[in-house]
Design a protein around this motif. Structure first.
Motif, PDB file in Angstrom:
ATOM      1  N   ALA A 167      -7.638   4.221   3.961  1.00  0.00           N
ATOM      2  CA  ALA A 167      -8.656   3.189   4.240  1.00  0.00           C
ATOM      3  C   ALA A 167      -7.991   1.829   4.464  1.00  0.00           C
ATOM      4  N   THR A 168      -6.995   1.515   3.636  1.00  0.00           N
ATOM      5  CA  THR A 168      -6.343   0.204   3.740  1.00  0.00           C
ATOM      6  C   THR A 168      -5.480   0.118   4.997  1.00  0.00           C
ATOM      7  N   GLU A 189      -5.911   1.781   7.752  1.00  0.00           N
ATOM      8  CA  GLU A 189      -6.814   1.708   8.920  1.00  0.00           C
ATOM      9  C   GLU A 189      -7.332   0.289   9.113  1.00  0.00           C
ATOM     10  N   ARG A 190      -7.752  -0.323   8.011  1.00  0.00           N
ATOM     11  CA  ARG A 190      -8.289  -1.693   8.093  1.00  0.00           C
ATOM     12  C   ARG A 190      -7.179  -2.672   8.504  1.00  0.00           C
ATOM     13  N   TYR A 244      -7.481   5.822  -0.593  1.00  0.00           N
ATOM     14  CA  TYR A 244      -7.396   4.362  -0.537  1.00  0.00           C
ATOM     15  C   TYR A 244      -6.331   3.930   0.466  1.00  0.00           C
ATOM     16  N   THR A 293       0.833  -1.206   0.000  1.00  0.00           N
ATOM     17  CA  THR A 293       0.000   0.000   0.000  1.00  0.00           C
ATOM     18  C   THR A 293       0.869   1.258   0.000  1.00  0.00           C
TER      19      THR A 293
END
Lengths: 159, 404
Positions: A87-88, A90-91, A84, A71
């Protein structure tokens, strides 16, 4: 590490059960041998279960480390957006925390030096993800690059 | 000409509507963990689905009844409650997972929190069902769903070795984690052969007023549409195997799965993945909601149909609205959509025999299918599928514990 042996000892719960007294008096020797084999097999299954769980945690954390690297590389290379990447990351942080809590709530895992080392690396990955989230939010490429080089758990790498 | 237009639209719709949350997640996981080795599971599942779709379309065309109506008529309401209950439970869970998948797709594009968009997405699905007729819903979703062909394009651009892909189409044993391998194989089948698809297909045949003369359209759509659709699922698996596998990235979230589009599409990759995931999941959410309305109305003998004015099918509207509201509540509870999907597909496998066994009886009942009964081959395959489904139902829960 005081008081803890550095030798990668085999966990005590994986040792085959030893009977101090005749467990099945009155039964034939073949039955006793069979019972011993069953007990040994049960012990091995339990041991393999522990090892398999540990391996599963290791694979999951290596995958999350690889996700973090891919990422950040994508974001630094301009292939993925900051939206993106955030979001990635965080997940990924949530998933690392789930792995950490699974490791931390199992005394068996923490007692095993391999589990304890994994838990420690998971904690470092968590902190690194938090730092990377700040880097991406503030569009700080050089800091993100530096942090990406410090990912503590990657596929194939050993502590 | 009209039949040919119907045929082309039917095939395009089947392709566009094939990929949804279940097939994306199971294929992506299979590819990242076992390379091309589980391609055969998609092939087997597609063959099963094509056969069942063709039969359910033929059954509905001849009998003018949907599967749920016929099961109630043939076996009575007490028996009906078992498959109906199973289907509704799976519908609610799968619907929550589909809405969750669409919400994550929006999050990838906009960064808006997953829970903020669940209710607006549910309202949009409800509005589409309120305002549109069956053809507009089915063909609209199918045409938009063609964006999922980007999985095939991605696989094509990555240039997989043809020999490796061909070997993947042959069943083989894994060299590691056999429990996980078996669980994913069974999950791929559960994700592909979903009970809602069968009743949706038969109800759609009635909505579209297909006649006996147009049975060839049903047969061609059933087989060709499913065959082309399964190629999209295979595209997910191949892309995941070639991009995520070598990087040791397992698919524990859709955010991770999205990375598979970065090497083939570069800066467009994430947007394309989000579009494919979003359209696939949202389209399936609309269809599952509609099917829940169909199933409840048909089981209790209420007036039903997406083409009917809502006033003439008030209970049908109430039924799908209630199921949608229940699914939104599940989605709002914050359960991870990917995990919800894996539980739903496992439950689908458990419920499969309860759906397939009555179908075997119905396809041999003169009262329903007249001279269009299945032949020895069709019956043999359906009987084999029933036994296979029962075996899968027995092993899926232990496999979920060991390898899920």
């Amino acid at each position: 590490m005081t008081g803890m042996s550095l030798r990668p000892a085999r966990p005590t719960h994986c040792l085959p059960p030893v009977a101090a007294h005749p467990v099945l008096p009155g039964l034939g020797s073949s039955v006793r041998v069979l019972a011993a084999c069953v007990a040994l097999a049960c012990g091995q299954v339990g041991c393999r279960g522990h090892d398999a769980r540990l391996d599963q945690h290791r694979k999951s954390l290596e995958s999350l480390g690889a996700t973090t690297a891919a990422t950040v590389d994508g974001w630094l290379g301009g292939q993925v957006s900051g939206t993106y990447a955030r979001a990635t990351l965080e997940r990924t942080l949530q998933l690392v925390d789930q792995e950490r809590s699974a490791l931390a709530t199992s005394p068996e895992m923490l007692q095993d030096p391999r589990g304890a080392a994994l838990s420690e690396r998971a904690e470092r990955l968590s902190r690194l993800l938090a730092a990377l989230l700040l880097d991406v939010a503030s569009a700080n490429g050089p800091s993100a690059r530096q942090h990406a080089g410090e990912i503590p758990i990657r596929p194939g790498a050993r502590p | 000409v009209s039949a040919i237009v119907d045929l082309v639209l039917g095939i395009v719709t089947s392709i566009g509507g094939f990929v949804e949350v279940g097939s994306i997640s199971t294929s992506a996981q299979a590819g990242s963990e076992f390379g091309f080795q589980l391609l055969w599971a998609i092939l087997v599942a597609a063959l099963m689905l094509a056969m069942l779709n063709e039969m359910s379309g033929r059954f509905a065309t001849i009998s003018r009844r949907s599967l749920v109506s016929a099961v109630r008529e043939r076996f009575g309401i007490h028996f009906q409650l078992v498959p109906l209950g199973a289907e509704l439970l799976i519908d609610v869970l799968l619907l929550a997972a589909e809405v969750g998948g669409a919400a994550i797709a929006l999050r990838l594009l906009t960064g808006v929190g997953f829970l903020w968009v669940v209710v607006p997405l549910g309202l949009l699905a409800w509005l589409i069902l309120w305002l549109c007729g069956f053809s507009a819903i089915e063909h609209g979703i199918g045409l938009l769903g063609l964006v999922t062909l980007s999985f095939v394009v991605a696989a094509w651009k990555l240039g997989p070795d043809v020999g490796d892909v061909t070997r993947g189409l042959m069943p083989s044993l894994p060299d590691h984690d056999w429990e996980r391998y078996a669980f994913l194989a069974v999950s791929i089948m559960g994700a592909t052969v979903s009970p809602y698809l069968l009743n949706f297909y038969s109800s759609g045949t009635i909505e579209e007023k297909l006649t006996e003369k147009e049975l060839w359209v049903n047969t061609t759509t059933g087989y060709a549409g499913t065959a082309f659709g399964s190629v999209v699922s295979m595209g997910v698996l191949v892309t995941s195997a070639m991009v995520l596998g070598p990087r040791h990235i397992l698919v524990d979230s859709y955010e991770q799965a999205a990375l598979m589009f970065v090497p083939p599409f570069g800066t467009w990759g994430i947007a394309l993945f989000a579009a494919a995931l979003g359209v696939g999941c949202f389209g399936a959410a609309v269809e599952i909601t509609l099917n829940a309305g169909y199933a409840l109305s048909q089981a209790f003998g209420w007036s039903w149909g997406a083409n009917k004015p809502r006033r003439e099918a008030a209970r049908f509207t109430f039924a799908f609205t209630t199921v949608l509201a229940g699914a939104l509540l599940v989605a709002l509870s914050g359960v991870d959509p990917l995990r919800l999907t894996m539980v739903s597909v496992a439950l689908t496998v458990v419920a499969m025999p309860a759906v397939v066994l009555p179908f075997l009886v119905l396809m041999n009942d003169d009262k329903f299918v007249k001279e269009h009964k299945s032949g020895a081959l069709g019956n043999g395959l359906l009987a084999a599928l029933t036994i296979f489904a029962a075996l899968l139902a027995l092993v899926v829960v232990p496999l979920e514990i060991l390898g899920g």
